[in-house]
Motif scaffolding. Sequence first.
Motif, PDB file in Angstrom:
ATOM      1  N   GLN A 102       0.815  -1.191   0.000  1.00 27.93           N
ATOM      2  CA  GLN A 102       0.000   0.000   0.000  1.00 27.93           C
ATOM      3  C   GLN A 102       0.863   1.262   0.000  1.00 27.93           C
ATOM      4  O   GLN A 102       1.939   1.297   0.600  1.00 27.93           O
ATOM      5  N   LEU A 103       0.363   2.310  -0.684  1.00 29.88           N
ATOM      6  CA  LEU A 103       0.952   3.636  -0.636  1.00 29.88           C
ATOM      7  C   LEU A 103      -0.087   4.585  -0.072  1.00 29.88           C
ATOM      8  O   LEU A 103      -1.252   4.538  -0.476  1.00 29.88           O
ATOM      9  N   VAL A 104       0.337   5.455   0.830  1.00 25.50           N
ATOM     10  CA  VAL A 104      -0.581   6.421   1.429  1.00 25.50           C
ATOM     11  C   VAL A 104       0.050   7.801   1.365  1.00 25.50           C
ATOM     12  O   VAL A 104       1.141   8.024   1.911  1.00 25.50           O
ATOM     13  N   GLU A 105      -0.658   8.731   0.712  1.00 26.19           N
ATOM     14  CA  GLU A 105      -0.193  10.107   0.652  1.00 26.19           C
ATOM     15  C   GLU A 105      -0.773  10.910   1.808  1.00 26.19           C
ATOM     16  O   GLU A 105      -1.869  10.610   2.297  1.00 26.19           O
ATOM     17  N   SER A 106      -0.035  11.936   2.208  1.00 27.84           N
ATOM     18  CA  SER A 106      -0.515  12.861   3.229  1.00 27.84           C
ATOM     19  C   SER A 106       0.145  14.210   3.007  1.00 27.84           C
ATOM     20  O   SER A 106       1.101  14.328   2.228  1.00 27.84           O
ATOM     21  N   GLY A 107      -0.373  15.222   3.691  1.00 28.74           N
ATOM     22  CA  GLY A 107       0.245  16.540   3.644  1.00 28.74           C
ATOM     23  C   GLY A 107      -0.470  17.558   2.777  1.00 28.74           C
ATOM     24  O   GLY A 107      -0.055  18.719   2.719  1.00 28.74           O
ATOM     25  N   GLY A 108      -1.517  17.147   2.092  1.00 29.47           N
ATOM     26  CA  GLY A 108      -2.249  18.098   1.283  1.00 29.47           C
ATOM     27  C   GLY A 108      -3.054  19.063   2.136  1.00 29.47           C
ATOM     28  O   GLY A 108      -3.142  18.919   3.360  1.00 29.47           O
ATOM     29  N   GLY A 109      -3.631  20.062   1.476  1.00 26.15           N
ATOM     30  CA  GLY A 109      -4.453  21.029   2.201  1.00 26.15           C
ATOM     31  C   GLY A 109      -4.662  22.291   1.395  1.00 26.15           C
ATOM     32  O   GLY A 109      -4.389  22.330   0.192  1.00 26.15           O
ATOM     33  N   LEU A 110      -5.143  23.307   2.085  1.00 26.29           N
ATOM     34  CA  LEU A 110      -5.398  24.615   1.487  1.00 26.29           C
ATOM     35  C   LEU A 110      -4.252  25.558   1.845  1.00 26.29           C
ATOM     36  O   LEU A 110      -3.893  25.669   3.028  1.00 26.29           O
ATOM     37  N   VAL A 111      -3.699  26.203   0.841  1.00 28.53           N
ATOM     38  CA  VAL A 111      -2.592  27.126   1.072  1.00 28.53           C
ATOM     39  C   VAL A 111      -2.760  28.339   0.174  1.00 28.53           C
ATOM     40  O   VAL A 111      -3.345  28.234  -0.921  1.00 28.53           O
ATOM     41  N   GLN A 112      -2.266  29.484   0.619  1.00 22.32           N
ATOM     42  CA  GLN A 112      -2.353  30.697  -0.187  1.00 22.32           C
ATOM     43  C   GLN A 112      -1.277  30.687  -1.268  1.00 22.32           C
ATOM     44  O   GLN A 112      -0.233  30.035  -1.124  1.00 22.32           O
ATOM     45  N   THR A 163      -3.255  23.607  -8.088  1.00 21.95           N
ATOM     46  CA  THR A 163      -4.396  22.959  -7.449  1.00 21.95           C
ATOM     47  C   THR A 163      -4.760  21.670  -8.177  1.00 21.95           C
ATOM     48  O   THR A 163      -4.977  21.669  -9.390  1.00 21.95           O
ATOM     49  N   ALA A 164      -4.789  20.567  -7.442  1.00 18.51           N
ATOM     50  CA  ALA A 164      -5.063  19.251  -8.032  1.00 18.51           C
ATOM     51  C   ALA A 164      -5.066  18.207  -6.923  1.00 18.51           C
ATOM     52  O   ALA A 164      -4.690  18.500  -5.775  1.00 18.51           O
ATOM     53  N   THR A 174      -4.074  12.951  -2.475  1.00 20.46           N
ATOM     54  CA  THR A 174      -4.286  13.977  -1.461  1.00 20.46           C
ATOM     55  C   THR A 174      -4.555  15.305  -2.177  1.00 20.46           C
ATOM     56  O   THR A 174      -3.883  15.636  -3.146  1.00 20.46           O
ATOM     57  N   GLN A 175      -5.561  16.018  -1.697  1.00 17.35           N
ATOM     58  CA  GLN A 175      -5.982  17.254  -2.362  1.00 17.35           C
ATOM     59  C   GLN A 175      -5.069  18.406  -1.966  1.00 17.35           C
ATOM     60  O   GLN A 175      -4.813  18.642  -0.775  1.00 17.35           O
ATOM     61  N   GLN A 230      -3.722  15.511 -10.798  1.00 16.02           N
ATOM     62  CA  GLN A 230      -4.860  15.582 -11.703  1.00 16.02           C
ATOM     63  C   GLN A 230      -5.801  16.678 -11.248  1.00 16.02           C
ATOM     64  O   GLN A 230      -6.356  16.609 -10.151  1.00 16.02           O
ATOM     65  N   ALA A 231      -5.949  17.671 -12.102  1.00  8.67           N
ATOM     66  CA  ALA A 231      -6.879  18.765 -11.837  1.00  8.67           C
ATOM     67  C   ALA A 231      -8.226  18.422 -12.474  1.00  8.67           C
ATOM     68  O   ALA A 231      -8.277  17.620 -13.416  1.00  8.67           O
ATOM     69  N   PRO A 232      -9.312  19.018 -11.993  1.00  7.94           N
ATOM     70  CA  PRO A 232     -10.633  18.721 -12.554  1.00  7.94           C
ATOM     71  C   PRO A 232     -10.666  18.956 -14.063  1.00  7.94           C
ATOM     72  O   PRO A 232     -10.223  20.002 -14.544  1.00  7.94           O
ATOM     73  N   GLY A 233     -11.157  17.967 -14.791  1.00  9.18           N
ATOM     74  CA  GLY A 233     -11.299  18.093 -16.232  1.00  9.18           C
ATOM     75  C   GLY A 233     -10.015  17.927 -17.020  1.00  9.18           C
ATOM     76  O   GLY A 233     -10.008  18.103 -18.243  1.00  9.18           O
TER      77      GLY A 233
END
Length: 133
Positions: free
Chosen positions: A3-13, A91-92, A127-128, A39-42
Amino acid sequence: QLQLVESGGGLVQPGGSLRLSCAASGFTLGYYGIGWFRQAPGKEREGVSCISSSDGSTYYADSVKGGFTISRDNAKNTVHLQMNSLKPEDTAVYYCAAVPPHRMRRITTVQAMCIDRNVYDYWGQGTQVTVSS
């Protein structure tokens, strides 16, 4: 279970930083080539940065060169992606993926790892990352 698990994403300016982590369980990440994709939307999933298993060679997409750094922490069985000077277009959903050793022997360049998603056997769940003011 591998298994691979990503972490650390979030909202940033815009202009801010994030550090993503990709932790492996069930196998030793140091023997595997690792790629970070987003991958960004679309849009199609694109290779952002890759690191080889043999000599630690790295590759960065032009869009992130100079701002992102990929690195290994073999003691923690983890690969990081340090992202600085983030822009809204970063953003992706970010994914890490692993290329098994037997396939790494047939890969000639690290850039090729970031282009051909078919070489990867294992993918994380993503992770977003959202860059917005």
